[in-house]
Design a protein around this motif. Sequence first.
Motif, PDB file in Angstrom:
ATOM      1  N   UNK A 185       0.820  -1.210   0.000  1.00 40.64           N
ATOM      2  CA  UNK A 185       0.000   0.000   0.000  1.00 40.64           C
ATOM      3  C   UNK A 185       0.858   1.266   0.000  1.00 40.64           C
ATOM      4  N   UNK A 186       1.903   1.283   0.805  1.00 42.44           N
ATOM      5  CA  UNK A 186       2.771   2.464   0.848  1.00 42.44           C
ATOM      6  C   UNK A 186       3.418   2.715  -0.509  1.00 42.44           C
ATOM      7  N   UNK A 187       3.872   1.637  -1.146  1.00 41.12           N
ATOM      8  CA  UNK A 187       4.472   1.780  -2.479  1.00 41.12           C
ATOM      9  C   UNK A 187       3.448   2.289  -3.489  1.00 41.12           C
ATOM     10  N   UNK A 188       2.229   1.771  -3.406  1.00 33.31           N
ATOM     11  CA  UNK A 188       1.170   2.217  -4.316  1.00 33.31           C
ATOM     12  C   UNK A 188       0.834   3.690  -4.087  1.00 33.31           C
ATOM     13  N   UNK A 189       0.719   4.066  -2.829  1.00 36.68           N
ATOM     14  CA  UNK A 189       0.369   5.459  -2.510  1.00 36.68           C
ATOM     15  C   UNK A 189       1.403   6.428  -3.060  1.00 36.68           C
ATOM     16  N   UNK A 190       2.664   6.047  -2.994  1.00 40.71           N
ATOM     17  CA  UNK A 190       3.725   6.942  -3.474  1.00 40.71           C
ATOM     18  C   UNK A 190       3.804   6.976  -5.001  1.00 40.71           C
ATOM     19  N   UNK A 191       3.296   5.938  -5.636  1.00 37.97           N
ATOM     20  CA  UNK A 191       3.384   5.901  -7.101  1.00 37.97           C
ATOM     21  C   UNK A 191       2.145   6.460  -7.799  1.00 37.97           C
ATOM     22  N   UNK A 192       1.153   6.870  -7.029  1.00 35.28           N
ATOM     23  CA  UNK A 192      -0.116   7.301  -7.634  1.00 35.28           C
ATOM     24  C   UNK A 192      -0.034   8.685  -8.266  1.00 35.28           C
ATOM     25  N   UNK A 193       0.928   9.473  -7.801  1.00 35.15           N
ATOM     26  CA  UNK A 193       1.099  10.839  -8.337  1.00 35.15           C
ATOM     27  C   UNK A 193      -0.198  11.647  -8.267  1.00 35.15           C
ATOM     28  N   UNK A 194      -0.858  11.533  -7.132  1.00 36.45           N
ATOM     29  CA  UNK A 194      -2.068  12.323  -6.895  1.00 36.45           C
ATOM     30  C   UNK A 194      -3.349  11.723  -7.417  1.00 36.45           C
ATOM     31  N   UNK A 195      -3.261  10.589  -8.126  1.00 38.11           N
ATOM     32  CA  UNK A 195      -4.490   9.949  -8.612  1.00 38.11           C
ATOM     33  C   UNK A 195      -5.326   9.480  -7.436  1.00 38.11           C
ATOM     34  N   UNK A 196      -6.661   9.662  -7.493  1.00 34.26           N
ATOM     35  CA  UNK A 196      -7.509   9.215  -6.368  1.00 34.26           C
ATOM     36  C   UNK A 196      -7.484   7.719  -6.211  1.00 34.26           C
ATOM     37  N   UNK A 197      -7.946   7.238  -5.075  1.00 34.80           N
ATOM     38  CA  UNK A 197      -7.900   5.808  -4.794  1.00 34.80           C
ATOM     39  C   UNK A 197      -8.808   5.000  -5.707  1.00 34.80           C
ATOM     40  N   UNK A 198      -9.993   5.518  -5.999  1.00 35.80           N
ATOM     41  CA  UNK A 198     -10.945   4.796  -6.846  1.00 35.80           C
ATOM     42  C   UNK A 198     -10.886   5.312  -8.273  1.00 35.80           C
TER      43      UNK A 198
END
Length: 202
Positions: A185-198
């Motif tokens: 989850x931490x890796x995903x959160x950092x790679x989202x570049x501001x994209x929302x979760x859904x």
Amino acid sequence: MDVQKDQVRGLRERKKDDARNRIADVVIQFMADASEINHDVVAETTGISRRTIYRYFPDRDSLLSTAFTRVREMAGNRVVFPKDEQALLGTRSIYSGLDRIAPIATLVRSTPQGRAMRLSQKRERQESYLAVAADAVKDLPEEDRVLATAVLQVLHTTVWLEMRDHWDLTGEQMGRATSWAISVLLNDLRSRQGRPLSPDSR
């Protein structure tokens, strides 16, 4: 002379700590007995004066919070709210610690008194996890920051009873699984570049 004062002060502090622990232990016992928890019954059971109990714990929340801290201490010195991401990933010691006090940990998760104990530290819990997750969620939309932080908190401390009851897992196994999930989850959160979760979020 100063040494004597320090000794007296040390003895006084040990007596206070002993009284606080006795009070906390009684509150935990009341949780097991499904008894009402208040200052009067604690005073009657411990033999400690009602006035002294109110001096240490001015309200019901402080009484419950101390008992919950005592439960965490019984589970081990690493069963605390995290201060950094390394601690957030260190779930093995938490879940193994809960295994060590399984009967009490079960009551904390399954009784109204246990729920009240956990809620007595809600603010402290939220502040801790919001601070630890702040860097990982900083680019998310505001609501998603809270959602992501809540999921991290649940994985860090809360799934013990479900994984124990429904999957017969040990604390060691839970620690491996939740540490992996938190890392993903931490890796995903950092790679989202501001994209929302859904994907369908606006």
